[in-house]
Design an enzyme around this catalytic site. Structure first.
Site, mmCIF file in Angstrom:
data_model
loop_
_atom_site.group_PDB
_atom_site.id
_atom_site.type_symbol
_atom_site.label_atom_id
_atom_site.label_comp_id
_atom_site.label_asym_id
_atom_site.label_seq_id
_atom_site.Cartn_x
_atom_site.Cartn_y
_atom_site.Cartn_z
ATOM 1 N N HIS A 1 0.830 -1.203 0.000
ATOM 2 C CA HIS A 1 0.000 0.000 0.000
ATOM 3 C C HIS A 1 0.863 1.252 0.000
ATOM 4 O O HIS A 1 2.063 1.182 0.261
ATOM 5 C CB HIS A 1 -0.941 0.007 1.208
ATOM 6 N N GLN B 1 -3.993 4.104 4.403
ATOM 7 C CA GLN B 1 -3.080 3.179 3.700
ATOM 8 C C GLN B 1 -3.855 2.518 2.562
ATOM 9 O O GLN B 1 -4.672 1.627 2.796
ATOM 10 C CB GLN B 1 -2.534 2.126 4.680
ATOM 11 N N ASP C 1 6.855 -5.742 3.226
ATOM 12 C CA ASP C 1 5.807 -5.577 4.226
ATOM 13 C C ASP C 1 4.454 -6.054 3.695
ATOM 14 O O ASP C 1 4.073 -5.750 2.571
ATOM 15 C CB ASP C 1 5.715 -4.090 4.604
ATOM 16 N N GLU D 1 7.457 -10.527 4.960
ATOM 17 C CA GLU D 1 6.746 -10.210 6.199
ATOM 18 C C GLU D 1 5.358 -10.823 6.056
ATOM 19 O O GLU D 1 4.455 -10.239 5.468
ATOM 20 C CB GLU D 1 6.666 -8.699 6.428
ATOM 21 N N ASP E 1 5.408 -5.519 16.343
ATOM 22 C CA ASP E 1 3.978 -5.805 16.191
ATOM 23 C C ASP E 1 3.476 -6.650 17.358
ATOM 24 O O ASP E 1 4.263 -7.148 18.174
ATOM 25 C CB ASP E 1 3.719 -6.521 14.861
ATOM 26 N N ARG F 1 -0.065 -1.154 20.139
ATOM 27 C CA ARG F 1 1.291 -1.659 19.870
ATOM 28 C C ARG F 1 2.383 -0.712 20.354
ATOM 29 O O ARG F 1 3.542 -1.112 20.481
ATOM 30 C CB ARG F 1 1.449 -1.938 18.368
HETATM 31 C C1 GLC Z 1 3.108 -4.894 8.816
HETATM 32 C C2 GLC Z 1 3.857 -4.083 9.835
HETATM 33 C C3 GLC Z 1 2.871 -3.421 10.740
HETATM 34 C C4 GLC Z 1 1.979 -2.516 9.913
HETATM 35 C C5 GLC Z 1 1.347 -3.263 8.750
HETATM 36 C C6 GLC Z 1 0.754 -2.337 7.729
HETATM 37 O O1 GLC Z 1 2.375 -5.906 9.386
HETATM 38 O O2 GLC Z 1 4.756 -4.885 10.542
HETATM 39 O O3 GLC Z 1 3.503 -2.700 11.755
HETATM 40 O O4 GLC Z 1 0.966 -1.971 10.717
HETATM 41 O O5 GLC Z 1 2.280 -4.050 8.056
HETATM 42 O O6 GLC Z 1 1.763 -1.722 6.981
#
Ligand code: GLC
Length: 606
Positions: A167, A235, A267, A309, A376, A485
């Site tokens: 995003h 986002q 990510d 991720e 996270d 968080r």
């Molecule tokens: C990933 C990141 C997290 C974030 C999400 C959206 O999971 O680790 O911190 O909120 O992506 O970008």
């Protein structure tokens, strides 16, 4: 004509490279083989050739050195440290000054959380990127980034950077142009024009932030509909069904790689592809996209690594290592991490054994990023395929301030159990009234000792090395109080870190333990201890045991997950005992006495 020839040379190099046909095949898997494909592939060839032409000699040398040892990502003890730059060192210049500190801890790679320019105001900790080619001004500039990568390379260290590929911020130039009515930019995002279609998609989606950002769409009048926003409303999910998005993001990766960045954390990789009637997570095309990026990078920046991720069930994470062709080099071992916390609460190694077994099937080229905590929340629901709902609930309750733990519950979608927030030190009970502090300290070092014994890269979350606790005051800050968080995103306590050489203080005890685990882990290659960790069941359920036996010497890690002393009968094949690398003492079998939360790394005697 004469000044075209070097470009042709670079283009030829791209097309002649063995990874080019892999790239083409993956690209075709995703986008088909229509006639427009040729023009798109020509555009990609140009991008790759250009990246090759502009790559610095020093980086080409680094690529060569890394490619000369094809399994360099499997090297033992590649300790990585993750942190928010502003909370650790204020800015990039300050970070360079902290490299001695990190090196003294044994850190080899840095993973600063997002440092590209984000939207003003709330940016989800930098995960709402407004410009992929600029550094967030309060952290520094592209020159500072270059200075950092140069300093790191001089020390033999690497930099892994977040690329928030799923995003952009609604303030990114693409989104701004889309809002202004530019159709090509609009096609970078996903817009639903009716509430009916939003509801149809929404039926299958699982909210990531159900309390603070319910739903996965945000009504944007300027866009004449609802924009897909998996995370926060600011986002905007990119539309990877549009090949232009894929190409732009590849260009971003190439641009950053040529700034000296050694790797990318992709990510939210599971969310890259949307398919009707599904949860729109972990779709085959999401795996193909990372495979295609991997192939493209292998042609021009082969020394650069990709980290997935993907905090999902382990069966959905494994394909990110690649199915049709190599994908990510690294992925978070969130299954094992979460299971370790569950096992610690239960004083029963069962769930950790199950997940270590599941993780052992990774492909040979891939490495796990093993960790205890990160920025996270700890997502229990990711273990749903391996544990009973009652187990998930028990662990979730335990770490939300039950048992010894000082964590807090975090939002979860209906049907799931709340996730957990909190620093590792707080989750093990450090600083908590009524909790034995010596045992709490042992729990923290035990977890770190286990993850350093697994195959893969051990990850340290900022502050854990000095047992830094929660930021309990985060909810007094209006900018952060709605996001739980921030409990585990404290400012680095440099005063506390001053105590890191004092063995009588918790900081010193923890720092020394983590530094030592890093060293021990680095020694494993030299001892020819190799291969994935494979669990071993012992009669004593509180003892987690796993072996690594693909080298000429074997390793048996034994971890007592209970606050009691226990006797573990060694597995067959170890009845004679071994040499404990942690204590430096020989241990004889067939059974071994383990102290509360004791850890042994038994190696075959030479
Ligand atoms: C990933 C990141 C997290 C974030 C999400 C959206 O999971 O680790 O911190 O909120 O992506 O970008």
């Amino acid at each position: 004509m004469s000044n075209r020839s070097p470009d042709i040379l670079f283009s030829n190099h791209v097309r002649d490279h063995p990874s080019w046909s892999v790239f083409e095949a993956r690209f075709q898997d995703i986008y088909g083989s229509g006639p427009e494909r040729m023009a798109v592939l020509a555009r990609i060839t140009d991008s790759l050739a250009d990246a090759l032409r502009t790559r610095s000699t020093a980086l080409v040398e680094l690529d060569r050195a890394r490619s000369a040892a094809p399994d360099w990502t499997s090297v033992s003890g590649n300790v990585i440290y993750t942190f928010y730059v502003d909370r650790f060192s204020q800015d990039l210049a300050g970070l360079i000054e902290r490299l001695d500190y990190l090196q003294s801890l044994g850190v080899r790679w840095l993973h600063p959380l997002p440092l590209l320019r984000s939207r003003p105001g709330d940016s989800d900790g930098g995960f709402a990127v407004a410009d992929f080619r600029q550094i967030e001004p309060h952290l520094g500039s592209m020159d500072d980034l270059a200075a950092l990568t140069t300093a790191l390379h001089q020390r033999g260290m690497g930099l892994l950077l977040d690329v928030v590929c799923n995003h952009t911020a609604r303030e990114h130039a693409w989104a701004v142009a889309a809002r202004a009515g530019d159709l090509a930019s609009r096609a970078f995002y996903r817009v639903e024009s009716t509430e009916t279609s939003v509801a149809a998609w929404g039926e299958h989606l699982i909210d990531v932030f159900p309390d603070t950002a319910p739903g996965s769409f945000t009504h944007e009048p300027e866009m004449g509909g609802w924009v897909w926003t998996t995370f926060y409303p600011f986002q905007w999910d990119l539309n990877y069904a549009n090949p232009a998005v894929f190409i732009e993001m590849l260009d971003v990766l190439l641009f950053l790689a040529n700034q000296g960045v050694d790797g990318f954390r992709l990510d939210s990789a599971p969310f890259l592809w949307k398919r009707e009637g599904t949860s729109c997570r972990n779709q085959p095309e999401a795996y193909r996209i990372v495979e295609a990026w991997r192939a493209a990078l292998s042609i021009v920046v082969p020394g650069v690594v990709l980290l997935a991720e993907a905090i999902e069930s382990i069966d959905d994470v494994l394909p990110f290592f690649g199915q049709q062709s190599p994908g990510c080099d690294l992925a978070y071992n969130n299954g094992v991490m979460t299971a370790l916390w569950g096992a610690l609460a239960d004083e029963d190694a069962g769930i950790a054994r199950t997940l270590i077994e599941a993780a052992s099937v990774r492909p040979a080229h891939a490495a796990w990023l093993n960790y205890v905590r990160c920025h996270d929340d700890l997502i229990w629901n990711a273990l749903a395929a391996y544990a009973e709902p009652a187990d998930l609930k028990r662990w979730s309750d335990f770490y939300a301030g039950g048992g010894f733990s000082g964590g807090r519950a975090f939002q979860t979608a209906p049907g799931g159990v709340p996730s957990t927030n909190g620093m590792a030190a707080a989750l093990v009970g450090l600083g908590r009234d009524g909790v034995d502090q010596d045992l709490a300290a042992r729990r923290l070092t035990l977890l770190y000792g286990i993850i350093h014994g697994l195959d893969g890269w051990p990850l340290i979350y900022m502050g854990d090395e000095v047992a830094l606790g929660n930021d309990e005051a985060f909810d007094r800050d209006p900018a952060r109080r709605d996001e739980g968080r921030w409990l585990h995103r404290p400012v680095m306590d440099w005063y506390k870190a001053e105590g890191r050489d004092d063995p009588d203080r918790i900081e010193g005890r923890t720092f020394a333990a983590l530094r030592r685990f890093g060293k021990l882990s680095r020694s494993l290659d030299g001892l020819d201890i190799r291969g994935p960790a494979r669990p071993v069941a012992l009669t004593e359920k509180a003892v987690l045991a796993f072996e690594r036996f693909e080298g000429s010497r074997r390793l048996l890690v034994l971890a007592n997950l209970s606050p009691r002393g226990v006797v573990a009968d060694l597995p067959p094949g170890w009845a004679g005992g071994g040499h404990d690398l942690v204590s430096g003492r020989d241990q004889s079998g067939p059974s071994i006495m383990l102290e509360p939360y004791d850890l042994l790394w038994l190696a075959d005697r030479t």
